[in-house]
Design an enzyme around this catalytic site. Sequence first.
Site, PDB file in Angstrom:
ATOM      1  N   ARG A  29      -1.481  -7.451   1.750  1.00 10.07           N
ATOM      2  CA  ARG A  29      -2.650  -7.294   0.873  1.00 10.07           C
ATOM      3  C   ARG A  29      -3.897  -7.834   1.555  1.00 10.07           C
ATOM      4  O   ARG A  29      -4.977  -7.265   1.457  1.00 10.07           O
ATOM      5  CB  ARG A  29      -2.425  -8.042  -0.437  1.00 10.07           C
ATOM      6  CG  ARG A  29      -1.360  -7.442  -1.318  1.00 10.07           C
ATOM      7  CD  ARG A  29      -1.243  -8.240  -2.607  1.00 10.07           C
ATOM      8  NE  ARG A  29      -0.119  -7.781  -3.374  1.00 10.07           N
ATOM      9  CZ  ARG A  29       0.840  -8.553  -3.857  1.00 10.07           C
ATOM     10  NH1 ARG A  29       0.802  -9.855  -3.679  1.00 10.07           N
ATOM     11  NH2 ARG A  29       1.825  -8.041  -4.550  1.00 10.07           N
ATOM     12  N   PHE A  66       1.791   3.287  -6.906  1.00  8.98           N
ATOM     13  CA  PHE A  66       2.900   2.356  -7.201  1.00  8.98           C
ATOM     14  C   PHE A  66       2.290   0.949  -7.283  1.00  8.98           C
ATOM     15  O   PHE A  66       2.746   0.023  -6.624  1.00  8.98           O
ATOM     16  CB  PHE A  66       3.995   2.415  -6.127  1.00  8.98           C
ATOM     17  CG  PHE A  66       4.497   3.811  -5.832  1.00  8.98           C
ATOM     18  CD1 PHE A  66       5.527   4.361  -6.593  1.00  8.98           C
ATOM     19  CD2 PHE A  66       3.938   4.569  -4.820  1.00  8.98           C
ATOM     20  CE1 PHE A  66       5.999   5.642  -6.318  1.00  8.98           C
ATOM     21  CE2 PHE A  66       4.397   5.859  -4.551  1.00  8.98           C
ATOM     22  CZ  PHE A  66       5.430   6.396  -5.301  1.00  8.98           C
ATOM     23  N   ASP A 106       0.509   4.000 -11.487  1.00  6.76           N
ATOM     24  CA  ASP A 106       1.908   3.577 -11.629  1.00  6.76           C
ATOM     25  C   ASP A 106       2.505   4.371 -12.783  1.00  6.76           C
ATOM     26  O   ASP A 106       1.794   4.740 -13.721  1.00  6.76           O
ATOM     27  CB  ASP A 106       1.992   2.077 -11.919  1.00  6.76           C
ATOM     28  CG  ASP A 106       3.376   1.497 -11.642  1.00  6.76           C
ATOM     29  OD1 ASP A 106       3.525   0.757 -10.663  1.00  6.76           O
ATOM     30  OD2 ASP A 106       4.313   1.788 -12.428  1.00  6.76           O
ATOM     31  N   SER A 107       3.800   4.630 -12.720  1.00  5.99           N
ATOM     32  CA  SER A 107       4.419   5.399 -13.802  1.00  5.99           C
ATOM     33  C   SER A 107       4.589   4.556 -15.062  1.00  5.99           C
ATOM     34  O   SER A 107       4.793   5.087 -16.140  1.00  5.99           O
ATOM     35  CB  SER A 107       5.779   5.941 -13.359  1.00  5.99           C
ATOM     36  OG  SER A 107       6.581   4.876 -12.918  1.00  5.99           O
ATOM     37  N   ASP A 158       3.262   2.283  -1.876  1.00  3.78           N
ATOM     38  CA  ASP A 158       4.245   1.187  -1.902  1.00  3.78           C
ATOM     39  C   ASP A 158       5.321   1.483  -2.944  1.00  3.78           C
ATOM     40  O   ASP A 158       5.432   0.791  -3.957  1.00  3.78           O
ATOM     41  CB  ASP A 158       3.527  -0.144  -2.208  1.00  3.78           C
ATOM     42  CG  ASP A 158       4.480  -1.328  -2.133  1.00  3.78           C
ATOM     43  OD1 ASP A 158       5.514  -1.226  -1.453  1.00  3.78           O
ATOM     44  OD2 ASP A 158       4.181  -2.364  -2.770  1.00  3.78           O
ATOM     45  N   CYS A 179      10.591  -0.456   1.056  1.00  3.61           N
ATOM     46  CA  CYS A 179      11.264  -1.741   0.829  1.00  3.61           C
ATOM     47  C   CYS A 179      12.771  -1.541   0.679  1.00  3.61           C
ATOM     48  O   CYS A 179      13.474  -2.425   0.205  1.00  3.61           O
ATOM     49  CB  CYS A 179      10.679  -2.468  -0.383  1.00  3.61           C
ATOM     50  SG  CYS A 179      10.832  -1.553  -1.905  1.00  3.61           S
TER      51      CYS A 179
HETATM   52  N1  SAH Z   1       2.572  -2.469  -4.874  1.00  2.00           N
HETATM   53  C1  SAH Z   1       3.087  -3.358  -5.874  1.00  2.00           C
HETATM   54  C2  SAH Z   1       4.585  -3.340  -5.994  1.00  2.00           C
HETATM   55  C3  SAH Z   1       5.177  -1.968  -6.242  1.00  2.00           C
HETATM   56  S1  SAH Z   1       6.727  -2.019  -6.986  1.00  2.00           S
HETATM   57  C4  SAH Z   1       2.578  -4.770  -5.613  1.00  2.00           C
HETATM   58  O1  SAH Z   1       1.918  -5.010  -4.597  1.00  2.00           O
HETATM   59  O2  SAH Z   1       2.838  -5.629  -6.432  1.00  2.00           O
HETATM   60  C5  SAH Z   1       6.974  -0.358  -7.330  1.00  2.00           C
HETATM   61  C6  SAH Z   1       6.229   0.167  -8.556  1.00  2.00           C
HETATM   62  O3  SAH Z   1       6.423   1.575  -8.582  1.00  2.00           O
HETATM   63  C7  SAH Z   1       6.701  -0.328  -9.904  1.00  2.00           C
HETATM   64  O4  SAH Z   1       5.621  -0.902 -10.584  1.00  2.00           O
HETATM   65  C8  SAH Z   1       7.192   0.924 -10.662  1.00  2.00           C
HETATM   66  O5  SAH Z   1       6.821   0.923 -12.023  1.00  2.00           O
HETATM   67  C9  SAH Z   1       6.457   2.001  -9.926  1.00  2.00           C
HETATM   68  N2  SAH Z   1       7.071   3.342  -9.914  1.00  2.00           N
HETATM   69  C10 SAH Z   1       8.365   3.682  -9.793  1.00  2.00           C
HETATM   70  N3  SAH Z   1       8.496   5.026  -9.716  1.00  2.00           N
HETATM   71  C11 SAH Z   1       7.240   5.537  -9.776  1.00  2.00           C
HETATM   72  C12 SAH Z   1       6.709   6.859  -9.720  1.00  2.00           C
HETATM   73  N4  SAH Z   1       7.489   7.911  -9.583  1.00  2.00           N
HETATM   74  N5  SAH Z   1       5.381   7.006  -9.811  1.00  2.00           N
HETATM   75  C13 SAH Z   1       4.562   5.937  -9.951  1.00  2.00           C
HETATM   76  N6  SAH Z   1       5.017   4.671  -9.998  1.00  2.00           N
HETATM   77  C14 SAH Z   1       6.336   4.472  -9.916  1.00  2.00           C
END
Ligand code: SAH
Length: 401
Positions: A220, A236, A258-259, A305, A345
Site C-alpha cells: 500500500r 477487490f 468490491d462484491s 487484489d 494470494c
Molecule cells: N485489497 C484488500 C483485500 C482484498 S480481499 C485490502 O487491501 O485490504 C478480497 C476481497 O475481494 C474481499 O473483500 C471480497 O469481498 C472481494 N471479492 C471476492 N470476489 C469478488 C468479486 N468477484 N468481485 C469483487 N470483489 C470480490
Amino acid sequence: MTTTAQIILRRGKEESLLRRHPWIFSGAIEQIKTPAATPLHEGALVEVYTRSGEFIAQGHYQIGSIAVRVLSFEQEPIDQAWWNHRIEVAYHVRTTLGLTHSTETTCYRLIHGEGDSLPGLVVDIYGSTAVVQCHSVGMYLARYQIAEALRTVYGDGLTAIYDKSSQTLPYKANTGAVDGYLWGSTESPSQVVRENGLQFAVNWEAGQKTGFFLDQRENRELVKRYAKGRTVLNTFCYTGGFSVYAAEGGAVEVCSVDSSERAVQLAAENMELNFGDRVPHTAVAADAVEYIRDIGSRYDLIILDPPAFAKHHKVLGNAMQGYKRINARALAQIKPGGILFTFSCSQAVSKELFRTTVFSAAAIAGRKVRILHQLTQPADHPINIYHPEGEYLKGLVLYVE
Ligand code: SAH
C-alpha cells in the site's frame, strides 16, 4: 509408560523432517501407537519416530493429508513455559521490525503460522486487542495456553483476546467452536487503528479474516508513491486500504470496487475517516471481474487484489484462467503510461506461475509492459526457510506504455 501417541514413519520418510520441514503427510506413516490402545483424537500432541526408533519431532495430529504439524524437533515438554517462549520470540521479531512500540502503526501480525514455528496459528494485534485464529484443532485445544502466553508477553499492553476460529478450523473436525473472547473485553468490537499513520476502522468480530488485511501494508505504501495526479481504480478493495493510501499519495480521484456491500461501505468510511470529502471517491458494490470489462481508458493506476482464486491445486487451471482474464482486461484498458498493481494470494500459485500468467495477459492485451517491482508479503508474515510454501503473497507492479 508414555501417555503420548507415537507415530512411526515409513522407511526414509524422515528426510523432509531432517530438513526441518514442519509437515508430515499421512502417506509417510507406517504405524500409530496409542497408549493402551485408546483412539487418537484430532489435535492430540504426538511424538514422531523413525522406523528404527529415533525421536524426530513432536506436533499436533490432524486428520487429512497433512497428518502432523510439527511444533518442535526437540524432545521437550510442550507446556506453558514453551508457549510463553514461542510467543515471546515472535514478539521480539516484531520489536525488531519496529512494530510493537510504534504510534504510526498499531496493527500487525504477531504469529504467522509456520513462519513463527507455530503451524496452524495466526495472531493479529489491533491496538490492545489480540485476535487469535486457529487453523488446526491442535492449536484450538491450546487456545487458553496461547491466551495465557499472550498476557504474559504483553502485560498491560493487552486488554482483550478474541478467538475467531469458527470459520478457519477444519470443517469436518466438528469442534463446535464459537467465536468469543478468551480473556478481557472491549467496549466495541470495532477500533480505529493506524497503519503508517493512516486510520482504519477494524471490526474483528464482523470483518473478513481477523478484520483487516495486514499483509498489504508495504505494498500500500508503494501505491502511495505512485498515486500522485492519477485516477485510481481499486478492485477487490475490502476496507479500502489501497484507496486510502492512493488518496494520501495525491490521487485526483479514487474508485473502490468490491462484491460485498459491507466492504464498499467500509472503504467509504475509511476514506472519510482520513480525508473527509476532500478526495473524490466512489464506492461500487459489483463483481470486479465484470466491472473491469468496460472501464475505458479512464484509469491510470489500477489495483487487482482478488481473493485466493486457487484454494487447492486441483482448481489451479480455472484459477489461472481467472487471473489471466482480469489482468488482460486491466492491461488492455489502462491509460498509456498507467501503472498496474496485480496480486495473487493463492498459496497454490507459485511466483513463476503467477508471472507467466500475467505475461500471457500482457500478450493478449497487446501492450508494451515493464515490470517495475516484484512484491511479496511483509516481514511480520515471515517465511520459515524450511517451508517455502509459506510465501503466499505475490505481486507485480507494471508500467504499461
Ligand atoms: N485489497 C484488500 C483485500 C482484498 S480481499 C485490502 O487491501 O485490504 C478480497 C476481497 O475481494 C474481499 O473483500 C471480497 O469481498 C472481494 N471479492 C471476492 N470476489 C469478488 C468479486 N468477484 N468481485 C469483487 N470483489 C470480490
